[in-house]
Write a protein that holds these residues in place. Sequence first.
Motif, PDB file in Angstrom:
ATOM      1  N   GLU A 119     -44.927 -36.362  47.970  1.00 32.30           N
ATOM      2  CA  GLU A 119     -44.133 -35.486  47.098  1.00 32.30           C
ATOM      3  C   GLU A 119     -44.902 -35.078  45.845  1.00 32.30           C
ATOM      4  OE1 GLU A 119     -39.814 -35.519  44.757  1.00 32.30           O
ATOM      5  OE2 GLU A 119     -40.375 -37.165  46.098  1.00 32.30           O
ATOM      6  N   ASN A 120     -45.578 -36.030  45.202  1.00 33.64           N
ATOM      7  CA  ASN A 120     -46.313 -35.714  43.978  1.00 33.64           C
ATOM      8  C   ASN A 120     -47.426 -34.705  44.240  1.00 33.64           C
ATOM      9  OD1 ASN A 120     -44.756 -37.401  42.390  1.00 33.64           O
ATOM     10  ND2 ASN A 120     -46.093 -39.167  42.687  1.00 33.64           N
ATOM     11  N   THR A 121     -48.100 -34.867  45.377  1.00 33.09           N
ATOM     12  CA  THR A 121     -49.175 -33.935  45.722  1.00 33.09           C
ATOM     13  C   THR A 121     -48.626 -32.538  45.971  1.00 33.09           C
ATOM     14  OG1 THR A 121     -50.509 -35.725  46.683  1.00 33.09           O
ATOM     15  CG2 THR A 121     -51.046 -33.473  47.342  1.00 33.09           C
ATOM     16  N   MET A 122     -47.486 -32.469  46.668  1.00 33.97           N
ATOM     17  CA  MET A 122     -46.907 -31.151  46.942  1.00 33.97           C
ATOM     18  C   MET A 122     -46.437 -30.483  45.655  1.00 33.97           C
ATOM     19  SD  MET A 122     -44.967 -31.313  50.630  1.00 33.97           S
ATOM     20  CE  MET A 122     -43.950 -32.760  50.367  1.00 33.97           C
ATOM     21  N   LEU A 123     -45.935 -31.266  44.702  1.00 33.04           N
ATOM     22  CA  LEU A 123     -45.535 -30.681  43.426  1.00 33.04           C
ATOM     23  C   LEU A 123     -46.748 -30.221  42.624  1.00 33.04           C
ATOM     24  CD1 LEU A 123     -42.664 -33.086  42.296  1.00 33.04           C
ATOM     25  CD2 LEU A 123     -42.461 -30.835  43.344  1.00 33.04           C
ATOM     26  N   ARG A 124     -47.844 -30.989  42.716  1.00 33.39           N
ATOM     27  CA  ARG A 124     -49.055 -30.669  41.947  1.00 33.39           C
ATOM     28  C   ARG A 124     -49.801 -29.483  42.554  1.00 33.39           C
ATOM     29  NH1 ARG A 124     -54.353 -32.590  42.458  1.00 33.39           N
ATOM     30  NH2 ARG A 124     -53.665 -34.079  44.047  1.00 33.39           N
ATOM     31  N   LEU A 125     -49.870 -29.429  43.879  1.00 30.95           N
ATOM     32  CA  LEU A 125     -50.678 -28.400  44.553  1.00 30.95           C
ATOM     33  C   LEU A 125     -49.815 -27.465  45.388  1.00 30.95           C
ATOM     34  CD1 LEU A 125     -53.564 -30.732  45.809  1.00 30.95           C
ATOM     35  CD2 LEU A 125     -53.659 -29.177  43.859  1.00 30.95           C
ATOM     36  N   GLY A 126     -48.528 -27.418  45.090  1.00 33.81           N
ATOM     37  CA  GLY A 126     -47.581 -26.704  45.941  1.00 33.81           C
ATOM     38  C   GLY A 126     -47.940 -25.259  46.214  1.00 33.81           C
ATOM     39  N   THR A 127     -48.218 -24.490  45.176  1.00 38.81           N
ATOM     40  CA  THR A 127     -48.512 -23.072  45.400  1.00 38.81           C
ATOM     41  C   THR A 127     -49.814 -22.879  46.172  1.00 38.81           C
ATOM     42  OG1 THR A 127     -49.530 -22.961  43.196  1.00 38.81           O
ATOM     43  CG2 THR A 127     -47.211 -22.320  43.374  1.00 38.81           C
ATOM     44  N   ASN A 154     -39.785 -26.489  50.430  1.00 35.78           N
ATOM     45  CA  ASN A 154     -38.641 -27.385  50.236  1.00 35.78           C
ATOM     46  C   ASN A 154     -38.918 -28.392  49.122  1.00 35.78           C
ATOM     47  OD1 ASN A 154     -37.332 -26.104  52.303  1.00 35.78           O
ATOM     48  ND2 ASN A 154     -37.676 -27.716  53.819  1.00 35.78           N
ATOM     49  N   ALA A 155     -40.141 -28.936  49.105  1.00 38.42           N
ATOM     50  CA  ALA A 155     -40.495 -29.939  48.097  1.00 38.42           C
ATOM     51  C   ALA A 155     -40.441 -29.345  46.693  1.00 38.42           C
ATOM     52  CB  ALA A 155     -41.884 -30.506  48.376  1.00 38.42           C
ATOM     53  N   LEU A 156     -40.885 -28.113  46.538  1.00 45.60           N
ATOM     54  CA  LEU A 156     -40.853 -27.472  45.225  1.00 45.60           C
ATOM     55  C   LEU A 156     -39.413 -27.258  44.758  1.00 45.60           C
ATOM     56  CD1 LEU A 156     -43.698 -24.793  45.519  1.00 45.60           C
ATOM     57  CD2 LEU A 156     -43.765 -26.989  44.327  1.00 45.60           C
ATOM     58  N   VAL A 157     -38.550 -26.863  45.690  1.00 44.75           N
ATOM     59  CA  VAL A 157     -37.145 -26.646  45.327  1.00 44.75           C
ATOM     60  C   VAL A 157     -36.471 -27.970  44.982  1.00 44.75           C
ATOM     61  CG1 VAL A 157     -34.911 -25.887  46.204  1.00 44.75           C
ATOM     62  CG2 VAL A 157     -36.943 -24.506  46.628  1.00 44.75           C
ATOM     63  N   GLU A 158     -36.671 -28.985  45.823  1.00 50.84           N
ATOM     64  CA  GLU A 158     -36.052 -30.287  45.566  1.00 50.84           C
ATOM     65  C   GLU A 158     -36.648 -30.962  44.340  1.00 50.84           C
ATOM     66  OE1 GLU A 158     -36.404 -32.547  49.161  1.00 50.84           O
ATOM     67  OE2 GLU A 158     -34.596 -31.656  50.027  1.00 50.84           O
ATOM     68  N   GLY A 159     -37.890 -30.600  43.996  1.00 52.03           N
ATOM     69  CA  GLY A 159     -38.535 -31.197  42.829  1.00 52.03           C
ATOM     70  C   GLY A 159     -38.174 -30.524  41.524  1.00 52.03           C
ATOM     71  N   CYS A 160     -37.265 -29.534  41.580  1.00 47.76           N
ATOM     72  CA  CYS A 160     -36.757 -28.881  40.356  1.00 47.76           C
ATOM     73  C   CYS A 160     -37.906 -28.366  39.482  1.00 47.76           C
ATOM     74  CB  CYS A 160     -35.894 -29.843  39.549  1.00 47.76           C
ATOM     75  SG  CYS A 160     -34.678 -30.749  40.517  1.00 47.76           S
ATOM     76  N   VAL A 161     -38.818 -27.615  40.076  1.00 47.68           N
ATOM     77  CA  VAL A 161     -40.030 -27.221  39.360  1.00 47.68           C
ATOM     78  C   VAL A 161     -39.818 -26.035  38.415  1.00 47.68           C
ATOM     79  CG1 VAL A 161     -41.554 -28.070  41.174  1.00 47.68           C
ATOM     80  CG2 VAL A 161     -40.726 -25.719  41.285  1.00 47.68           C
TER      81      VAL A 161
END
Length: 403
Positions: A262-270, A290-297
């Motif tokens: 999850e942390n990696t997807m939030l950090r490198l999501g785009t 999905n991870a970006l949406v659930e991570g409230c970015v």
Amino acid sequence: MPSSKPVLLHFQFHAFRSLPSNLDQVFESDLKTDANGNHWNLQLYPGGCSESVEKGMIAAILINAGDEDITAKFTIIARNSIGQAVQWESDHAFHLFPSRGKKGFGYGYNDTRFMKRDRILDEESGILVDCNSLHIDVAIEVKPLKDELYYPVAPLVPNMLHLLESGDDSNVSFCIEGNIVNAHLPVLRANAPFLADLFRDEGRIGQESNPKHGRLIARRHSLDSGGNSSKSAQVSVAINGTSLEVFQLFLKYVYAGVVPNENTMLRLGTDLIEVSNRFQMFDLKMLVENALVEGCVISNRNVVNYLLFAEANDCALLKEYAMTYFVLHVEDVLSSKYTKKLQEVPDLMKEVLFAVAKGYKKMAQQSTVRMMSVSEMRKELALQGLCVFGCRDVLISRLEGSS
């Protein structure tokens, strides 16, 4: 493991007509307990709160009154004297509700401009029960906790990762940021056909269709599995426009279905979405989305950037989330300096303005399908065995065509 099914809690505010209408004056409901034992209450601001973007709006804020943080999504519904829903606010993503009402992202998200006070007090509207009591239901879906039992890893996953990382018996390779990454054409052909096609005609390939990603250069050279010289020649393709770290994460998914944490997807999501979109690995693209949406970015600072990114990369769910956030925080966003970029994309700017004017969740209510969220449409398409990829309009067309 707590149930993930939504539970409905009923809140009542008696003598609503006599409640003071001062700004930021709050009245708290009785404590309610859901089916999982979580404690909740609802804070009502009869005169609105300072976070409201319109005068004359009441605010209804859901509070986690328990001892543990809870990740949940919810819908707040006002019902009239005969039980009909007359107003509702809903969020399609899970958010964190800190314990004991401590403020966090999930605290009151999307509900600080819930309903006009004058409309509630109007006797002709029939909203107040017995002309005096305001009834509000809250549907809460708590995100399930992961089971803590040990599950052994199937040997296929570590074996495929070892094959990728060791480069044993590789017959093609990629050159990224000056580094050689060995690969196996049969694996690429089976799991990532677009990547495999880069090596067609024994390395004679041309320009990519999107020039911003740079030219792909194929050549024969001698490499062993460690990137050193050897007698056997293999074809190498130079990949521009992405980093070594992102491409290695991408190949781990191609080889073994390994999803970045999850942390990696939030950090490198785009970056992950761009490379997945570029090489047509749409399953990974959707997982990261999905991870970006659930991570409230999304915030006031980046909502415009995410809107532009989602539009450019055909991310229907992320665009829906960003559009909803924009509409619900329109005053704060428009008063910032971050909206100037929207002017460079007139069609998107027009769509945003239309959403603000009409209310995003009420845009296109010609059919039940058009009222569904992107996530709901994807689930329904999957149940029907249809493709779940594409923008919102494509998903709607696909569902309406199947009915």
